[in-house]
Design an enzyme around this catalytic site. Structure first.
Site: not given
Ligand code: GUN
Length: 280
Positions: A96, A119, A52
């Protein structure tokens, strides 16, 4: 021969479009900024978080990194989120998941300001998505819609079957397919005769979290299959929820794992980050 839906290529196209948008924003003195919070050092989460941050750098989005100890209290995490909510320089906040067991994930999701919810997990964001108000879209489902559209696959009027009902993928996926005028069915672990339902699908989106579960017996001839799963098999190779080799000769189009949905999730997160400038 099935069409291979190339998520790596399509995600790069999207990131290049966003890079141009960010360049234009910078000419107006606006630099989008994403705060990324990781709690603990789960190796899979570290890979996602790094990818990311790399995508931010590629596009020209500033990223702020917060790496918190596994033992951090919920209160401290919520205080950090509150500080970032109030910081005008920060446009988007990402925590996350998963979080350590002593932290209530729901409380964290609620704490992020809907204006910075890149998100797309906050209930207000989810509500807006359901009623079709403009706003942040959940990244993985939005990525699947982009894969279909940019591969020339029509959704309107099609039988769409989603396997899995998680809050992150299955449920919002169904909503976005409905927004595109698909006829949508959600299946799950209590579905009776799953094969009978999945075989009706013109578009089958699989997110149930079981390696190579979907074999050719589950798919209709000529269906489009989107595989959201990602697992490591016994030889440490990545595979999805779909048994690719088994279904590939029966379908009209399919996403590979890796290189299908995975890169799209990050591209759509970046899209939300660019959108977040408009919300703040
Ligand atoms: N963990 C697995 N997928 C995601 C996601 O799309 N966003 C976040 N913040 N954590 C995750």
């Amino acid at each position: 021969m099935a069409q291979l839906i190339d998520g790596k290529l399509i995600s790069t196209q999207i990131k290049d479009e966003l890079r141009d948008e960010v360049t234009a924003l910078k000419e107006q003195g606006i630099i989008p900024c994403l705060a990324v919070i990781q709690v603990g050092n789960d190796p899979a989460s570290s890979v996602y978080v790094n990818n990311k941050k790399k995508a931010c750098a590629y596009i020209g989005i500033e990223s702020l990194s917060y790496e918190l100890e596994e033992s951090v209290s919920q209160e401290e995490l919520l205080e950090l989120i509150e500080k970032l909510n109030k910081d005008d320089k920060v446009n988007g906040i990402l925590v996350q998941l998963p979080l350590p067991k002593h932290i209530d994930e729901n409380a964290v999701i609620h704490a992020i300001s809907p204006a910075k919810d890149v998100d797309g997990f906050h209930p207000e964001t989810v509500g807006n998505m359901c009623i079709g108000t403009e706003g942040f879209l959940p990244c993985t489902p939005a990525g699947v819609i982009q894969l279909l559209k940019r591969s020339g696959i029509e959704i309107a009027g099609k039988e769409c079957v989603v396997v899995g009902r998680s809050n992150i993928v299955g449920k919002p996926m169904a909503m976005l397919l409905l927004r595109e005028n698909g006829t949508v069915t959600i299946t799950h672990s209590r579905t009776q005769d799953l094969k009978e339902v999945t075989k009706r699908a013109d578009i089958l989106v699989v997110a149930l979290g079981k390696p190579k579960f979907i074999t050719k017996d589950y798919v209709k001839e000529g269906a489009v299959v989107i595989d959201v799963g990602i697992h490591r098999n016994e030889n440490n190779k990545l595979c999805g929820d779909v048994d690719f080799d088994d279904v590939v000769d029966k379908v009209s189009a399919i996403t590979p794992v890796p290189g299908g949905v995975g890169p799209m999730t990050i591209a759509m997160l970046m899209d939300n980050c660019v959108k977040s400038v408009l919300h703040s």
